[in-house]
Design a protein around this motif. Structure first.
Motif, PDB file in Angstrom:
ATOM      1  N   THR A 203      30.310  41.191  31.915  1.00  0.00           N
ATOM      2  CA  THR A 203      30.753  40.435  30.739  1.00  0.00           C
ATOM      3  C   THR A 203      31.106  41.384  29.602  1.00  0.00           C
ATOM      4  N   ASN A 204      30.319  42.451  29.432  1.00  0.00           N
ATOM      5  CA  ASN A 204      30.660  43.461  28.427  1.00  0.00           C
ATOM      6  C   ASN A 204      32.057  44.024  28.678  1.00  0.00           C
ATOM      7  N   ASP A 205      32.349  44.333  29.938  1.00  0.00           N
ATOM      8  CA  ASP A 205      33.665  44.887  30.290  1.00  0.00           C
ATOM      9  C   ASP A 205      34.781  43.889  29.977  1.00  0.00           C
ATOM     10  N   ALA A 206      34.550  42.617  30.285  1.00  0.00           N
ATOM     11  CA  ALA A 206      35.561  41.591  30.031  1.00  0.00           C
ATOM     12  C   ALA A 206      35.803  41.421  28.532  1.00  0.00           C
ATOM     13  N   VAL A 207      34.748  41.491  27.727  1.00  0.00           N
ATOM     14  CA  VAL A 207      34.903  41.352  26.279  1.00  0.00           C
ATOM     15  C   VAL A 207      35.663  42.545  25.705  1.00  0.00           C
ATOM     16  N   ILE A 208      35.396  43.749  26.205  1.00  0.00           N
ATOM     17  CA  ILE A 208      36.165  44.927  25.771  1.00  0.00           C
ATOM     18  C   ILE A 208      37.644  44.729  26.084  1.00  0.00           C
ATOM     19  N   GLU A 209      37.960  44.181  27.252  1.00  0.00           N
ATOM     20  CA  GLU A 209      39.362  43.904  27.616  1.00  0.00           C
ATOM     21  C   GLU A 209      39.992  42.938  26.615  1.00  0.00           C
ATOM     22  N   ILE A 210      39.242  41.894  26.250  1.00  0.00           N
ATOM     23  CA  ILE A 210      39.751  40.926  25.268  1.00  0.00           C
ATOM     24  C   ILE A 210      40.000  41.613  23.935  1.00  0.00           C
ATOM     25  N   MET A 211      39.066  42.459  23.504  1.00  0.00           N
ATOM     26  CA  MET A 211      39.214  43.167  22.229  1.00  0.00           C
ATOM     27  C   MET A 211      40.444  44.078  22.234  1.00  0.00           C
TER      28      MET A 211
END
Length: 365
Positions: A203-211
């Protein structure tokens, strides 16, 4: 009345014990409660915060592989833990010992069973953990939270279907009061994202992608990384709009965030599901693929079948899919409300009280 609570390793095992302890204090004001767990652990930290006495035992996690060097060390620690538990029971003279799962509770519950002390276990998940399956053979009561769990326990033991015990703090927080406590003044809808007490790398990785692809959002995303992932997350995090993102390592204000949130993104630990459900919230569940018995997947599927959540498996997760799913739910108020209503139908608002009532009957019998 003297009660020992034990459970640990993650918040998902600790918070049910704390909820039971809280309800016992309301029902029996002079109850004497001792929490048994691992030294320098999350359970020791949380029991101190909740004002409950703590006693440590030696124990470490059971290895998932077959017999090896780690298995020998684990068995030695278990024997030390049983010795510690014997001393605790000799000094405290408990009327009942309540285990809420995790390897941490094994020594004290096993020792209590050998001494003929009443024992209760509470199982949070649709697929019970290894420790509770081991302890279940000789307990006086099993309180379980998903109907799917019942088939994994021995038929000769008394069982009670209650749902997961929820702390009263999740029933008392009002939205405007929660906004004030959090200092949340944005007009944007709030989405809370967290991967349990320890965080979730996927989930951390996915949020970084969104950012990286969206400096601003039409909603405010509060993302909790987990303490051990926080520094690494900040190093990868691009410059983003502060009215679109808040990043935390951990929070003791989950009840307040849930009171304000319109959507939750979370792993599917049983206690997270119970707390989301208690607040009538829609959710996007991302079950952790590496949990024992894949229990988070079973929990998530139970919610998906009831139309109480969207599920994205870690193998499919990416920033684009997560953002698309978040926006889809935020833009469909009717569907979101139906999902929150379905989630609430999966819990028992009186579950904690029913567990306490059963415990009192066992002690008095």
């Amino acid at each position: 009345m003297k009660v020992i609570l034990s459970g640990g390793g993650t918040g998902g095992h600790i918070y049910p014990a704390l909820a039971i302890g809280e309800a016992l204090k309301k029902r029996v004001p002079d109850v004497d409660i001792l929490y048994v767990g691992k030294k320098d652990s999350m359970e020791e930290e949380l029991t101190e915060k909740y004002g409950i006495r703590f006693a440590p035992v030696h124990i470490q996690g059971f290895p998932r592989k077959k017999l090896n060097k780690e298995s020998v060390v684990t068995m030695m620690e278990l024997f030390r833990g049983l010795h510690d538990a014997g001393n605790i029971l000799k000094d405290f003279r408990a009327d009942v010992v309540i285990g809420t799962g995790g390897y941490v509770c094994a020594p004290i519950v096993l020792k209590a069973q050998r001494k003929g002390i009443k024992t209760v276990i509470q199982e949070q998940n649709a697929y019970p953990g290894k420790t509770n399956r081991l302890l279940a053979k000789h307990v006086d009561l099993i309180a379980y939270s998903f109907e799917e769990a019942k088939k994994y326990f021995p038929n000769h033991v008394s069982m009670l279907y209650t749902g997961n015990p929820i702390r009263s703090s999740f029933k008392k927080v009002h939205r405007e009061e929660a906004k004030e406590r959090l200092g949340y003044a944005s007009e944007k809808p709030l989405v809370l994202s967290f991967g349990g007490s320890g965080g979730q790398e996927s989930t951390n990785d996915a949020v970084i992608e969104i950012m990286n692809s969206h400096e601003t959002l039409p909603f405010h995303l509060v993302h909790i990384t987990g303490k051990e992932h926080y520094e690494g997350f900040l190093k990868r995090m691009p410059d983003v709009d502060k009215d679109s993102y808040t990043v935390l390592d951990y929070s003791h204000q989950i009840p307040e965030y849930l009171a304000v949130a319109e959507l939750v993104v979370a792993s599917s630990s049983a206690m997270t599901l119970a707390e989301i459900s208690a607040m009538h919230l829609p959710s996007i569940l991302i079950p952790k693929a590496y949990t024992a018995g894949n229990h988070q997947y079973h929990n998530a599927m139970s919610y998906q079948r009831a139309h109480a959540a969207e599920v994205i498996e870690e193998s499919e997760l990416n920033g684009a899919l997560l953002l698309e799913t978040m926006e889809s739910l935020l833009n469909d108020e009717k569907r979101s409300k139906a999902m929150g209503k379905a989630a609430y139908s999966l819990i028992n608002p009186r579950g904690t009280e029913e567990i306490v009532e059963s415990i009192l009957r066992i002690v008095e019998s």
